[in-house]
Design a protein around this motif. Structure first.
Motif, short mmCIF file in Angstrom:
data_model
loop_
_atom_site.label_atom_id
_atom_site.label_comp_id
_atom_site.label_asym_id
_atom_site.label_seq_id
_atom_site.Cartn_x
_atom_site.Cartn_y
_atom_site.Cartn_z
N GLU A 69 0.85 -1.18 0.00
CA GLU A 69 0.00 0.00 0.00
C GLU A 69 0.89 1.23 0.00
N CYS A 70 0.71 2.05 -1.04
CA CYS A 70 1.50 3.28 -1.13
C CYS A 70 1.16 4.17 0.05
N GLN A 71 2.19 4.64 0.75
CA GLN A 71 1.95 5.45 1.94
C GLN A 71 1.64 6.90 1.61
N ARG A 72 1.64 7.24 0.34
CA ARG A 72 1.28 8.61 -0.04
C ARG A 72 -0.18 8.65 -0.50
N CYS A 73 -0.55 7.76 -1.43
CA CYS A 73 -1.92 7.82 -1.98
C CYS A 73 -2.79 6.67 -1.49
N LEU A 74 -2.21 5.74 -0.73
CA LEU A 74 -2.96 4.62 -0.15
C LEU A 74 -3.52 3.66 -1.21
N LYS A 138 6.28 3.76 -1.51
CA LYS A 138 5.61 4.87 -2.21
C LYS A 138 5.79 4.69 -3.70
N HIS A 139 4.77 5.05 -4.48
CA HIS A 139 4.94 5.13 -5.92
C HIS A 139 6.00 6.18 -6.24
N ASP A 140 6.73 5.96 -7.32
CA ASP A 140 7.59 7.05 -7.79
C ASP A 140 6.71 8.24 -8.14
N VAL A 141 5.66 7.95 -8.88
CA VAL A 141 4.66 8.97 -9.19
C VAL A 141 3.30 8.33 -8.93
N CYS A 142 2.58 8.88 -8.01
CA CYS A 142 1.29 8.28 -7.66
C CYS A 142 0.33 8.43 -8.84
N PRO A 143 -0.48 7.38 -9.11
CA PRO A 143 -1.40 7.43 -10.25
C PRO A 143 -2.39 8.59 -10.10
N SER A 144 -2.89 8.81 -8.90
CA SER A 144 -3.76 9.95 -8.69
C SER A 144 -3.83 10.21 -7.21
#
Ligand SMILES: [Zn+2]
Length: 172
Positions: A69-74, A138-144
């Motif tokens: 689970e990405c800790q920025r965008c979940l 974390k994603h390098d770049v979160c999808p949204s």
């Protein structure tokens, strides 16, 4: 052939290599705190080695693609695991924690495992995956992002206003 257990003494003496794979949902300890997994496979290679001093090693190579689970965008984040590690096989609990005199970086210290005629391969592979996971994925770049992050009003806080600059000029 039973891939679940392996005799570490036999494997290292003979220098054998075993390969196997299993669906990721068999690794319950790994996935219990992770989001629902897609049905990816975990695959591994374990090769035994005995050096000229009689020291035994396992070369463990694990490939997996757990969803974290990405800790920025979940949102779910597929994390590619491709981990190679060399473990020393020791014969006693006491030997597991022996200080080998190299107090260099603990990251350089070789990991040890207890030799066994029935080493649980899935547990070993599972440990390798767990150890290779990032602490804060974390994603390098979160999808949204759920909400665009609020613009920091930093321009006002940092830069003096034009009027303050004018005041300063007048005083001089
Ligand atoms: Zn993200």
């Amino acid at each position: 052939m039973d891939i679940q257990y392996v005799d570490t003494y036999e494997l290292t003496r003979a220098g054998h290599e075993i390969r196997g794979q299993a669906p990721i949902d068999q690794f319950e300890r790994l996935i219990e705190d992770l989001p629902d997994q897609t049905d990816t496979m975990v695959s591994w290679t374990i090769k035994g080695e005995m050096d000229s001093f009689g020291q035994r090693f396992l070369h463990v190579h694990v490939v997996a693609a757990p969803l974290l689970e990405c800790q920025r965008c979940l949102k779910p984040l597929e994390w590619a695991v491709d981990s190679q590690n060399r473990l020393q096989v020791v014969n006693s609990e006491a030997a597991l924690n022996v200080d080998d005199g190299t107090d260099a970086d603990p990251d350089d210290a070789i990991e040890r495992i207890l030799g066994s005629q029935r080493l649980d391969v899935l547990a070993l592979v599972e440990d390798e995956i767990i150890l290779s996971l990032p602490y804060v994925p974390k994603h390098d770049v979160c999808p949204s992002l759920p909400e665009p992050l609020e613009e920091e009003p930093e321009s006002d806080a940092v830069r003096p206003s034009p009027f303050a600059v004018l005041d300063q000029l007048k005083k001089n």
